[in-house]
Design a protein around this motif. Structure first.
Motif, PDB file in Angstrom:
ATOM      1  N   PHE A  13       0.828  -1.201   0.000  1.00  0.00           N
ATOM      2  CA  PHE A  13       0.000   0.000   0.000  1.00  0.00           C
ATOM      3  C   PHE A  13       0.867   1.259   0.000  1.00  0.00           C
ATOM      4  O   PHE A  13       0.665   2.183  -0.794  1.00  0.00           O
ATOM      5  N   MET A  14       1.863   1.296   0.898  1.00  0.00           N
ATOM      6  CA  MET A  14       2.707   2.486   1.024  1.00  0.00           C
ATOM      7  C   MET A  14       3.566   2.702  -0.224  1.00  0.00           C
ATOM      8  O   MET A  14       3.681   3.834  -0.702  1.00  0.00           O
ATOM      9  N   ILE A  15       4.148   1.647  -0.765  1.00  0.00           N
ATOM     10  CA  ILE A  15       4.984   1.782  -1.961  1.00  0.00           C
ATOM     11  C   ILE A  15       4.155   2.282  -3.137  1.00  0.00           C
ATOM     12  O   ILE A  15       4.576   3.184  -3.879  1.00  0.00           O
ATOM     13  N   GLU A  16       2.956   1.744  -3.300  1.00  0.00           N
ATOM     14  CA  GLU A  16       2.081   2.204  -4.389  1.00  0.00           C
ATOM     15  C   GLU A  16       1.714   3.675  -4.208  1.00  0.00           C
ATOM     16  O   GLU A  16       1.699   4.443  -5.174  1.00  0.00           O
ATOM     17  N   ALA A  17       1.420   4.074  -2.980  1.00  0.00           N
ATOM     18  CA  ALA A  17       1.069   5.472  -2.708  1.00  0.00           C
ATOM     19  C   ALA A  17       2.259   6.387  -2.973  1.00  0.00           C
ATOM     20  O   ALA A  17       2.103   7.477  -3.546  1.00  0.00           O
ATOM     21  N   LYS A  19       4.799   5.780  -5.054  1.00  0.00           N
ATOM     22  CA  LYS A  19       5.017   5.828  -6.504  1.00  0.00           C
ATOM     23  C   LYS A  19       4.021   6.778  -7.168  1.00  0.00           C
ATOM     24  O   LYS A  19       4.393   7.555  -8.048  1.00  0.00           O
ATOM     25  N   THR A  20       2.776   6.727  -6.744  1.00  0.00           N
ATOM     26  CA  THR A  20       1.750   7.592  -7.316  1.00  0.00           C
ATOM     27  C   THR A  20       2.057   9.061  -7.018  1.00  0.00           C
ATOM     28  O   THR A  20       2.015   9.913  -7.900  1.00  0.00           O
ATOM     29  N   LYS A  21       2.372   9.349  -5.762  1.00  0.00           N
ATOM     30  CA  LYS A  21       2.626  10.735  -5.355  1.00  0.00           C
ATOM     31  C   LYS A  21       3.879  11.293  -6.027  1.00  0.00           C
ATOM     32  O   LYS A  21       3.905  12.452  -6.425  1.00  0.00           O
ATOM     33  N   LEU A  22       4.900  10.463  -6.163  1.00  0.00           N
ATOM     34  CA  LEU A  22       6.141  10.932  -6.776  1.00  0.00           C
ATOM     35  C   LEU A  22       6.093  10.864  -8.295  1.00  0.00           C
ATOM     36  O   LEU A  22       7.010  11.315  -8.962  1.00  0.00           O
ATOM     37  N   LYS A  23       5.008  10.277  -8.825  1.00  0.00           N
ATOM     38  CA  LYS A  23       4.854  10.117 -10.278  1.00  0.00           C
ATOM     39  C   LYS A  23       6.110   9.466 -10.856  1.00  0.00           C
ATOM     40  O   LYS A  23       6.700   9.948 -11.816  1.00  0.00           O
ATOM     41  N   ASP A  48       5.556   8.605   5.232  1.00  0.00           N
ATOM     42  CA  ASP A  48       5.078   9.751   6.019  1.00  0.00           C
ATOM     43  C   ASP A  48       5.604  11.072   5.457  1.00  0.00           C
ATOM     44  O   ASP A  48       4.865  12.059   5.378  1.00  0.00           O
ATOM     45  N   ILE A  49       6.863  11.088   5.047  1.00  0.00           N
ATOM     46  CA  ILE A  49       7.442  12.305   4.464  1.00  0.00           C
ATOM     47  C   ILE A  49       6.716  12.664   3.171  1.00  0.00           C
ATOM     48  O   ILE A  49       6.303  13.803   2.967  1.00  0.00           O
ATOM     49  N   VAL A  50       6.556  11.679   2.293  1.00  0.00           N
ATOM     50  CA  VAL A  50       5.928  11.922   0.993  1.00  0.00           C
ATOM     51  C   VAL A  50       4.492  12.406   1.168  1.00  0.00           C
ATOM     52  O   VAL A  50       4.063  13.367   0.522  1.00  0.00           O
ATOM     53  N   MET A  51       3.748  11.760   2.039  1.00  0.00           N
ATOM     54  CA  MET A  51       2.337  12.097   2.193  1.00  0.00           C
ATOM     55  C   MET A  51       2.127  13.417   2.939  1.00  0.00           C
ATOM     56  O   MET A  51       1.069  14.036   2.808  1.00  0.00           O
ATOM     57  N   SER A  52       3.115  13.874   3.683  1.00  0.00           N
ATOM     58  CA  SER A  52       2.953  15.103   4.456  1.00  0.00           C
ATOM     59  C   SER A  52       3.150  16.363   3.614  1.00  0.00           C
ATOM     60  O   SER A  52       2.819  17.453   4.054  1.00  0.00           O
ATOM     61  N   LYS A  53       3.659  16.208   2.415  1.00  0.00           N
ATOM     62  CA  LYS A  53       3.965  17.373   1.582  1.00  0.00           C
ATOM     63  C   LYS A  53       3.004  17.465   0.400  1.00  0.00           C
ATOM     64  O   LYS A  53       2.675  16.460  -0.218  1.00  0.00           O
TER      65      LYS A  53
END
Length: 75
Positions: A13-17, A19-23, A48-53
């Motif tokens: 779940f986290m890796i997919e999220a 990858k999606t956020k970082l395109k 957590d870092i990726v999703m917080s920004k």
């Protein structure tokens, strides 16, 4: 999803999220199965870092991708 539980499903779940956020263009190379539960806390930190920004700079994306690559090589 309860990310306090260290499981392969949560890693996926986290890796997919991430990858999606970082395109990530190389998303196929960043398969969730390349990571194991022993790296859960480190993956959670990246998540957590990726999703917080709202936005990430190019250098941040590169650093995060490099960290994921480092984690993957330990798997």
């Amino acid at each position: 999803m309860d990310l306090s539980i260290k499981s392969q499903a949560n890693i996926e779940f986290m890796i997919e999220a991430i990858k999606t956020k970082l395109k990530m263009a190389s998303g196929a190379a960043m398969s969730a199965t390349a990571f194991n539960v022993e790296q859960y806390d480190d993956i959670r930190d990246v998540y957590d870092i990726v999703m917080s920004k709202d936005r990430l700079s190019i250098s941040e994306v590169e650093a995060l991708a490099q960290e994921l690559g480092r984690l993957r090589s330990k798997a």
